[in-house]
Design a protein around this motif. Structure first.
Motif, PDB file in Angstrom:
ATOM      1  N   THR A   1       0.832  -1.202   0.000  1.00  9.99           N
ATOM      2  CA  THR A   1       0.000   0.000   0.000  1.00  9.99           C
ATOM      3  C   THR A   1       0.868   1.253   0.000  1.00  9.99           C
ATOM      4  O   THR A   1       0.626   2.205  -0.760  1.00  9.99           O
ATOM      5  CB  THR A   1      -0.931   0.007   1.222  1.00  9.99           C
ATOM      6  OG1 THR A   1      -1.833  -1.099   1.133  1.00  9.99           O
ATOM      7  CG2 THR A   1      -1.725   1.301   1.308  1.00  9.99           C
TER       8      THR A   1
ATOM      9  N   GLN B   1       2.634   1.838  -3.282  1.00 10.66           N
ATOM     10  CA  GLN B   1       1.716   2.411  -4.263  1.00 10.66           C
ATOM     11  C   GLN B   1       1.452   3.886  -3.971  1.00 10.66           C
ATOM     12  O   GLN B   1       1.300   4.699  -4.900  1.00 10.66           O
ATOM     13  CB  GLN B   1       0.404   1.630  -4.290  1.00 10.66           C
ATOM     14  CG  GLN B   1       0.507   0.275  -4.967  1.00 10.66           C
ATOM     15  CD  GLN B   1       0.892   0.384  -6.439  1.00 10.66           C
ATOM     16  OE1 GLN B   1       0.553   1.341  -7.116  1.00 10.66           O
ATOM     17  NE2 GLN B   1       1.618  -0.611  -6.934  1.00 10.66           N
ATOM     18  N   GLU B   2       1.425   4.268  -2.681  1.00  9.77           N
ATOM     19  CA  GLU B   2       1.239   5.669  -2.339  1.00  9.77           C
ATOM     20  C   GLU B   2       2.410   6.505  -2.843  1.00  9.77           C
ATOM     21  O   GLU B   2       2.224   7.594  -3.406  1.00  9.77           O
ATOM     22  CB  GLU B   2       1.082   5.826  -0.826  1.00  9.77           C
ATOM     23  CG  GLU B   2      -0.236   5.285  -0.298  1.00  9.77           C
ATOM     24  CD  GLU B   2      -0.326   5.314   1.210  1.00  9.77           C
ATOM     25  OE1 GLU B   2      -1.371   4.903   1.750  1.00  9.77           O
ATOM     26  OE2 GLU B   2       0.657   5.737   1.862  1.00  9.77           O
TER      27      GLU B   2
END
Length: 695
Positions: A62, A65-66
């Protein structure tokens, strides 16, 4: 968290005797890099860390991807003008490395470039992706275009050990010439006519100690040794003045420097000495038309700026005299002005000195001025100013909430022109965040600055990452980080403790954090953490630092383990005493001017032994620790954190203690941008998990 049993390092007692002190080191065997048992142990540690952090994989992905989603992957830099060309670099989505390019210049205003587009006539100088091929690691050490613009000298490395192979590219034909020189160090300089390239090589301790002259088109075996530095405390380097009139050969230890110069149009000539080395005196020189500018600290702790005649460069006349409140950092000479980069009150700044007809007039010094900036904390520096004749000054600017920005300062109009600000995708708005400075009080009453950033409305007290370094007069100035947003948006505070040993508050700040005052660095950091807690700003504090900042991490963990909820130590210098006792290792002898010489001085030995992290691990409860290192690191060897973690497991309570070794990288970790984002995502997910923030 996995219940897997961590690796147990075997104990092979090895005695060390210094100054009548006998010490047994059970893990010295880990220093043998090519021993299969060493490699097997490091791989076992990697497997354990991977298993122990396996539950973080979703969060790690996550955060990766940020970072990726906030980054404009296809992007380019602001072009820099030099000798009739605009030079710039660009990145392309999906590619790990940058691409160096140029286009012919027309006027002083940079061409408007758009991401994903190329200008007519673009010439690719180096494509890092093509050069890297399938290698797991890749870096460029030197990239220098000849003054005539027709040749490019560049060097590459595929292991991370910072030893490069020099190549030469003909920019007219695009062909790579037969010239190839292995085993060189960073940097280099061209002669004025582009017939010769000067480069440095290293000794057995990997200290850059020799400068050579290579004539283009001749075998490397015929290269001429121009200068060799015999004093093991000194490194040497070679460069070209901005005017391209002089080759500048510099030798420097941690506290002393010496410079030689040679007219660039006479590459076979003899370098002449500017001023003989004098212990404790540092100086640098720049050509300013009809004279030299010299920045030095002779009888001037925070440095002063002087002028010197071309035929007598060692004859210094003060221009900007020493000030107790201002540390002069650097000087850049141009035809119509001089730029002074300075530090005052913990912030950097820019001062402009006008010139008339290439000569200073005393009455015009009264009109010297400083460029003002609106934010309370920030960092600014000259950047990308290769041309001697220009009426524009290129600046780099950032703060903890302002993404890296490139400005041109118009010297005629005295105004800043924003050329580019790093794009942060995903709706980033600086107004959603706040930055400020607070001051901790150290045990001896010294006020220690702390730079802080958080998202507005963050509930306090908040989990906090406290970062520190504190060595070599290196300043950790306020700057922006895309990856850091993943912490701030989850309710974290991020703070930098500007501890003594760094340079944030001037040369005295540095002097008060080295030698027999080194412990001030550690107690300042603990005081900063205690201040954040007492001010109800921070709850769980995760300490983070790398290299010499890793020494700081190990020292404060021994000093006050209960203060920290976790520690991230990257390429950490935690076996400092053993390293500084061994003069055969890279950096050791030159480091004696930073830490002292424990090999020949019993008092230094005892003092370093009292704070070196590896020597001072005890049976107290330690916080969780994540140590990250690289097998091919030549600055802080992999075995320092490997030994430290092994000893923590043996002696201490608490933890867990994790070691992650990059098996094909160097001091800076993995080289590709996507690889480095994944590594940062792992570290941030570990920080969040350790602080009990898992969303």
């Amino acid at each position: 968290m996995s219940s897997q049993t961590p690796p147990t390092a075997k104990k092979v007692p090895s005695e060390r005797v210094h100054h009548g002190d006998t010490v047994v080191d059970d893990y010295a065997w880990l220093t043998v890099k090519d021993d299969p048992e060493t490699v097997a142990y490091l791989e076992a540690e990697n497997a354990y860390t991977q298993q122990a952090t396996s539950h973080l994989k979703p969060l790690q992905e996550t955060i990766f991807q940020e970072i990726k989603d906030r980054t404009l992957e296809t992007d380019l830099s602001v072009p820099t003008r030099k000798n009739g060309w605009w030079y710039y670099s660009r990145t392309e989505e999906g590619k790990q490395y940058g691409i160096q390019c140029r286009v012919a210049a027309d006027g002083e205003t940079p061409p408007e470039l758009k991401a994903g587009e190329s200008l007519p006539g673009e010439q690719i100088l180096l494509d890092g992706n093509e050069l890297a091929g399938e290698s797991d690691f890749f870096s460029i050490g030197t990239s220098a275009v000849s003054p005539g613009g027709d040749l490019l000298a560049y060097s590459v490395n595929f292991t991370g050990d910072e030893r490069f192979t020099l190549k030469v590219k003909d920019l007219t034909t695009g062909e790579t010439l037969p010239d190839e020189i292995p085993g060189i160090f960073y940097g280099g300089a061209w002669s004025a006519d582009g017939t010769a390239f000067f480069y440095t090589t290293v000794d057995e301790a990997w200290r850059p100690n020799r400068v050579h002259r290579h004539t283009i088109g001749t075998p490397a075996e015929e290269d001429v040794l121009v200068h060799e530095e015999g004093d093991e405390r000194f490194w040497i380097g070679i460069g070209l003045s901005r005017s391209e009139r002089y080759l500048v050969l510099s030798a420097g230890s941690k506290i002393t420097s010496e410079v030689r110069i040679l007219e660039a149009d006479d590459p076979a000539g003899e370098f002449r000495l500017v001023r003989p080395r004098e212990t404790g005196v540092e100086y640098g020189i720049d050509h300013a038309g009809d004279h030299f500018l010299v920045l030095h600290n002779r009888n001037a702790e925070n440095f002063e700026l002087a002028t010197a005649p071309l035929d007598a460069p060692g004859d210094w006349t003060p221009l900007i005299e020493h000030r107790e409140d201002t540390r002069l950092l650097d000087v850049d000479a141009f035809q119509s002005h001089t730029v002074v980069h300075f530090r005052r009150d913990g912030l950097t700044g820019i001062r402009i000195l006008p010139r008339d007809a290439g000569t200073y007039r005393s009455e015009r010094l009264d009109s010297a001025y400083e460029i003002s900036f609106p934010e309370p904390i920030y960092d600014v520096s000259p950047a990308g100013n290769p041309e001697f004749t220009t009426e524009r000054l290129r600046l780099g600017y950032t703060s903890m909430i302002t993404p890296p920005s490139v400005y041109d300062y118009d010297l005629r109009a005295r105004e800043l022109i924003l050329l580019k600000q790093k794009v942060v995708l995903g709706g980033y708005d600086p107004a959603d965040y706040e930055q400020f400075r607070e001051w901790a009080t150290a045990a001896d009453g010294t006020r220690v600055p702390i730079s802080i950033v958080a998202r507005k409305g963050t509930a306090l007290p908040a989990p906090t990452v406290l970062y520190g370094y504190g060595s070599y007069e290196i300043s950790i100035d306020p700057s922006f980080s895309v990856a850091r947003l993943s912490l701030l948006d989850r309710g974290f505070v991020f703070a930098i403790a500007h501890v003594r040993g760094g340079g944030e508050m001037g040369r005295r700040w540095y002097e008060d954090g080295k030698f027999q005052k080194k412990k001030n660095t550690f107690t300042d950091f603990v005081a900063a953490a205690e201040h954040l807690k007492a001010a109800n700003r921070s709850s769980a504090i995760i300490a983070r630092g790398g290299s010499a900042g890793g020494l700081l991490m190990g020292a404060v963990t021994n000093l006050s383990p209960e203060t920290f909820a976790g520690v991230v130590a990257e390429v950490p210098f935690v076996d400092a005493l053993n390293t500084i006792l061994d003069p055969s290792l890279p950096l050791t002898v030159i480091e004696w001017d930073e830490w002292g010489d424990p090999l020949h001085n019993a008092d230094v030995y005892e003092y370093m032994k009292s704070y070196s992290p590896y020597e001072n691990v005890d049976d107290r409860v330690y916080p969780p620790i994540l140590a990250i290192t690289s097998l091919n690191d030549t600055r802080v060897f992999y075995h320092e954190p490997a030994k430290w973690i092994a000893k923590l497991r043996e002696v201490a309570d608490g933890g867990p203690f994790l070691l992650k070794t990059e098996m094909g990288a160097g001091h800076g970790g993995r080289s590709g941008r996507y690889d480095s984002w994944r590594e940062e995502a792992l570290t941030l997910s570990w920080i969040l998990d350790t602080a009990k923030v898992t969303r």
